[in-house]
Design an enzyme around this catalytic site. Structure first.
Site, mmCIF file in Angstrom:
data_model
loop_
_atom_site.group_PDB
_atom_site.id
_atom_site.type_symbol
_atom_site.label_atom_id
_atom_site.label_comp_id
_atom_site.label_asym_id
_atom_site.label_seq_id
_atom_site.Cartn_x
_atom_site.Cartn_y
_atom_site.Cartn_z
ATOM 1 N N TRP A 149 22.076 2.577 46.595
ATOM 2 C CA TRP A 149 22.593 3.617 46.424
ATOM 3 C C TRP A 149 23.426 4.379 47.335
ATOM 4 C CZ3 TRP A 149 25.086 5.580 41.262
ATOM 5 C CH2 TRP A 149 25.942 7.361 42.124
ATOM 6 N N MET A 150 24.630 4.662 46.987
ATOM 7 C CA MET A 150 25.206 5.791 48.243
ATOM 8 C C MET A 150 25.896 6.865 47.028
ATOM 9 S SD MET A 150 28.715 4.670 50.666
ATOM 10 C CE MET A 150 29.030 6.625 50.621
ATOM 11 N N ASN A 151 26.187 7.999 47.839
ATOM 12 C CA ASN A 151 26.301 8.817 47.502
ATOM 13 C C ASN A 151 27.745 9.604 48.081
ATOM 14 O OD1 ASN A 151 24.200 10.563 46.125
ATOM 15 N ND2 ASN A 151 25.376 11.819 46.010
ATOM 16 N N ASP A 152 27.455 11.211 48.582
ATOM 17 C CA ASP A 152 28.422 11.418 49.650
ATOM 18 C C ASP A 152 28.904 11.606 51.312
ATOM 19 O OD1 ASP A 152 28.031 13.342 47.508
ATOM 20 O OD2 ASP A 152 26.892 14.504 48.546
ATOM 21 N N GLU B 265 31.082 22.396 45.235
ATOM 22 C CA GLU B 265 30.015 21.857 46.146
ATOM 23 C C GLU B 265 30.740 20.327 47.527
ATOM 24 O OE1 GLU B 265 27.366 18.971 42.542
ATOM 25 O OE2 GLU B 265 29.541 18.479 43.402
ATOM 26 N N ARG C 284 23.914 24.556 47.780
ATOM 27 C CA ARG C 284 24.283 23.813 48.633
ATOM 28 C C ARG C 284 25.047 23.575 49.616
ATOM 29 N NH1 ARG C 284 24.243 22.768 42.766
ATOM 30 N NH2 ARG C 284 25.971 21.043 42.297
ATOM 31 N N SER D 289 22.787 16.544 50.500
ATOM 32 C CA SER D 289 23.782 16.822 51.115
ATOM 33 C C SER D 289 23.827 17.818 52.708
ATOM 34 C CB SER D 289 24.916 17.276 50.427
ATOM 35 O OG SER D 289 25.158 15.887 50.331
#
Ligand code: DQQ
Length: 529
Positions: free
Chosen positions: A74-77, A259, A194, A138
């Protein structure tokens, strides 16, 4: 949580438990960053490890070949892009244990040219018992007098932490005094706290952090520090209004939580980019006396697959932006594939027409261009379905210039089966003033998102439509006239859905010129090395 009942041998049961946890975590995030969650004992990451054989990843036709992605999982930001000693370092939210969003680490890759990437060891992992025990979320990376320093959010509750590297970013030591910011300012009931963005100004450090107030709107809080460790809250850098829409033509609301704020100088202005839990929106405006006054606003991307964008300034003085390209298929399909999430191509940001954001792909990407074909002056007649006979592919750069004339809509058909049963349209709708990716027929699979995506885009009276389209397996990235972007995902089910066509609706249009390049992969094995 019923986690003690989990059958460790069953992927499906483990997934159900982990999804519940993630939903609980996300809900807690929305509750203001102060909620302490029940312990996750019993479903720790090491028990939820998925392993996908490298050969499956390398042979997966949906896996991109020239976009940055982790070797698997998995990857996100995008996190903390930083230009350091002549190289671009990119970090990203990463779960090394499977293609599901849990137990966030910071993955790390480095590139000399924005195109070819080498994976480095994972930079940050949650520390059991530490303020980031439930995830390293993040943040950003800065150069603190020669020491690379990461500023990030630990969860739960949401707090701000720092980590430094003494060995050229190969390993990171977390500050023993973490968290350096332990809670939002007193008395503020925030929807989240955050994703710090830090910069140096007049000999001091400033930190903008994503937040919001329920029922009111998203906002960015501003802090100041002399040493990155002791922080004073100053005031709101900028705030939105919950039901505010971007413009009369755009129904995107700026939401209740912002965000991943990204704040930076752009020519003689400043730009703020925030992710609103729906869209990525930008504002180009004035920064004075430590307040940001928004000017021209818009969506950084008109699709629904691009999120959490972050930028860096490089040695050429360019401002370069990346975003997380989400999947458009089910959680089960992502997990079965063994990978999820893709880094967008780097975009160069400029101050555009009327103070809006100009966006173009970084020219370095052209280094991947291979076989080239060019077509000129092709009239496009409405109603006919035809594909360009000599062009096929799912790893292409396409540049097309259209004279829309009096047509209702015109554009390109990509990833098309020879019989047209699968096809995706990249559409400029002259009548509705929109740029769209029409995905209803993009796949015969029922397991993928086939809704249309898009948003406002109009041409001036005598302006031609200039599209630059990057196809990379399931990824489509579109740049229109250097001022609008649309990122989307399609998952054709047939291996022969590789055709490229042109269409017009309502009246004829003219294709002035079309250039197509086959794009070379950036790794022989779809970045599994
Ligand atoms: N993703 C991170 C958060 C951020 C969100 C967690 C945006 O820090 O707010 O993976 O996608």
């Amino acid at each position: 949580m019923e986690v003690t009942k989990v059958d460790k041998g069953s992927k499906a049961v483990r997934q159900a438990a982990s999804r519940r946890d993630f939903l609980a975590l996300s809900t807690a995030a929305l509750l203001g960053g102060r909620t302490t969650l029940p312990s996750m004992a019993g479903v720790r990451a090491e028990q939820m490890k998925d392993e996908t054989p490298r050969r499956d990843l390398a042979a997966d036709p949906q896996r991109p070949r020239y976009h940055l992605m982790p070797p698997a999982n998995w990857m996100n930001d995008p996190n903390g892009p930083i230009f350091w000693k002549g190289q671009y370092h990119m970090f990203y939210q990463h779960n090394p244990n499977g293609a599901f969003p849990e137990n966030m680490h910071w993955g790390h890759a480095v590139s000399p040219d924005l195109v070819h990437w080498k994976h480095l060891p994972i930079a940050l992992a949650p520390t059991p018992g530490g303020p980031d025990k439930d995830g390293c979320w993040s943040g950003c990376a800065v150069d603190d007098r020669g020491v690379p320093t990461i500023v990030y959010t630990g969860v739960f509750p949401q707090v701000q932490c720092i980590a430094r590297s003494d060995d050229g970013m190969m390993t990171w030591r977390k500050h023993p005094g973490n968290p350096v910011i332990a809670a939002p300012p007193q008395g503020m009931e925030t929807t989240g706290f955050r994703d710090p963005c830090v910069w140096r100004e007049a000999g001091e450090w400033f930190l903008a952090i994503g937040s919001g107030i329920k029922g009111q709107g998203g906002m960015v809080l501003l802090y100041r520090s002399k040493d990155l460790i002791h922080w004073d809250y100053l005031h709101l850098l900028c705030k939105g209004r919950k039901d505010e829409l971007l413009s009369g033509k755009d129904s995107v609301s700026t939401g209740e939580m912002w965000e991943c704020p990204d704040f930076f100088p752009l020519a003689d202005k400043h730009a703020l980019i925030v992710s609103t839990q729906g869209a990525v929106i930008y504002s180009v405006g004035a920064y004075a006396n430590r307040y940001f006054r928004p000017g021209a606003q818009g969506r950084a991307d008109l699709g629904g697959c691009y999120y959490a964008a972050r930028s860096v300034a490089d040695e050429k003085g360019r401002r370069i932006l990346w975003g997380w390209i989400r999947e458009g298929r089910s959680d089960a399909a992502q997990r079965a594939a063994g990978w999820a999430g893709v880094m967008s191509l780097p975009r160069v940001l400029t101050l555009g027409h009327n103070g809006a954001l100009g966006m173009a792909p970084a020219p370095e990407i052209e280094a991947l261009r291979g076989k080239h074909q060019r077509f000129e002056s092709l009239p496009i007649v409405p109603g006919s379905f035809s594909l360009l006979k000599s062009v096929r592919g799912d790893s292409l750069e396409i540049q097309a210039e259209f004279q829309p004339g009096a047509c209702e809509a015109a554009g390109l058909t990509v990833r098309s089966a020879p019989d047209g049963k699968e096809q995706t349209s990249i559409t400029y709708s002259r009548t509705s003033g929109q740029l769209l990716v029409e995905r209803e027929r993009s796949s015969l699979s029922l397991d993928v998102d086939r809704t249309s995506q898009g948003g406002p885009f109009t041409l001036a009276e005598d302006e031609t439509l200039k599209l630059r389209v990057f196809l990379d397996a399931s990824v489509i990235e579109i740049f229109a006239n250097d001022r609008a972007c649309l990122t989307s995902r399609v998952y054709p089910s047939r291996s022969g859905s590789l055709g490229l066509g042109l269409f017009a609706r309502g009246d004829k249009a003219l294709l002035k010129a079309l250039d197509v390049w086959e794009m070379r992969p950036i790794s022989p094995d779809r970045l599994t090395t």
